[in-house]
Design a protein around this motif. Structure first.
Motif: not given
Ligand code: SIN
Ligand code: FE
Length: 290
Positions: A134-138, A213-216, A219-220, A248-249
């Motif tokens: 799933l797209l995310h930032v680490d 929070q952004m990461h989660d 992904k959700a 970088t996403s």
């Protein structure tokens, strides 16, 4: 999105022009891609190319090059020593690469964990938070970075010529505009408690809170995953890439057998600190976050 650099040795040499262009591209969120830079395994290390060495509970085999300690691996003592040797050599090569293509970082960057990823990504089951397809930032739940940058070097060491297929998403500023308004503020005292209970290894700053929070939230969000601006990119076997995975996403869709080295860099060590996730978030929220 992809900044390609020729060369097949970890020490370069790279021209000043190449170094300047690479630094600018990387800090803007591009991936530095070295299509012909491979990591050579010793013949006895070919036997380590099996998912069997990964402890099923952890998706990667980790290595701490300072303490020379392997984590998340199973195997005989001899095999674990061999894994450590391979990871230690990779850590040295990855550091040499960063020093030669990004000499601007030489004084301030610090080597963090090394990992070996022997599991096929596609079809691997995990909770959505741990799902890297799933797209995310680490952002690391238990290891707060407190504003420091997460710079990662990856090498596809697949022996059968299999590519490592990624997706690369929209610019960080866009991610922030979309997701920060949905993010919750931390509960009062939660950061203190997380540290006291040793859930986090150090203080989870507001920066770490919002990044997580952004990461989660990214992904959700199924709709976002399908419709966000994105490209597919495949890293061939025997190629290497460097990327700021906090900026970088990205998502890793298919692939097996990769090595990865993480570096931390203080924001002040960057050529253009305003391009850091910390500064972008601070300016969006109008407050200091560390
Ligand atoms: C990730 O950082 O999301 C995973 C990248 C990979 O293993 O290729
Ligand atoms: Fe990631």
């Amino acid at each position: 999105m992809i900044h390609t650099i020729k060369g097949d040795t970890w020490k370069g040499p790279f021209t000043e022009q190449q170094q300047k262009e690479a630094l600018a591209a990387l800090e803007e969120g591009q991936v530095l891609f070295f299509p012909s830079l491979s990591f050579s395994l010793k013949s006895q290390e070919l036997a380590l190319l099996s998912p069997h060495f990964a402890d099923p509970r952890s998706k990667n085999i980790g290595y701490d090059s300072k303490q020379k300690k392997v984590g998340g691996a199973k195997g005989t003592q001899k095999e674990v020593i061999a894994l450590g040797d391979m990871l230690g050599r990779y850590a040295t090569e990855a550091q040499a690469l960063v020093e030669s293509i990004l000499p601007y970082y030489k004084k301030t960057f610090e080597k963090a964990r090394t990992s070996y990823r022997p599991m096929e990504i596609a079809g691997r089951r995990s909770s959505y938070r741990k799902d890297d397809t799933l797209l995310h930032v680490d952002s690391f739940p238990s290891s707060p970075v407190q504003g420091k940058r997460i710079l990662r070097v990856f090498t596809n060491i697949n022996p059968h010529g299999q590519k490592r297929e990624w997706r690369l998403g929209e610019p960080f500023q866009k991610v922030v505009e979309r997701f920060i308004p949905q993010c919750r503020k931390p509960l009062w005292g939660s950061s203190w408690l997380l540290e006291k209970l040793h859930i986090t290894k150090s203080h989870r700053t507001l920066y770490d809170h919002y990044m997580l929070q952004m990461h989660d939230t990214m992904k959700a969000d199924d709709y976002y995953q399908k419709t966000a601006q994105q490209i597919d990119f495949s890293f061939p076997s025997a190629s290497t890439w460097i990327v700021y995975t906090d900026l970088t996403s990205h998502a890793a869709m298919v692939g097996q057998y990769a090595l990865e080295q993480t570096f931390y860099l203080p924001v002040e060590g960057m050529a253009v600190a305003e391009l850091s996730p910390l500064r972008i978030l601070e300016s969006f929220l109008g407050r200091s976050l560390v």
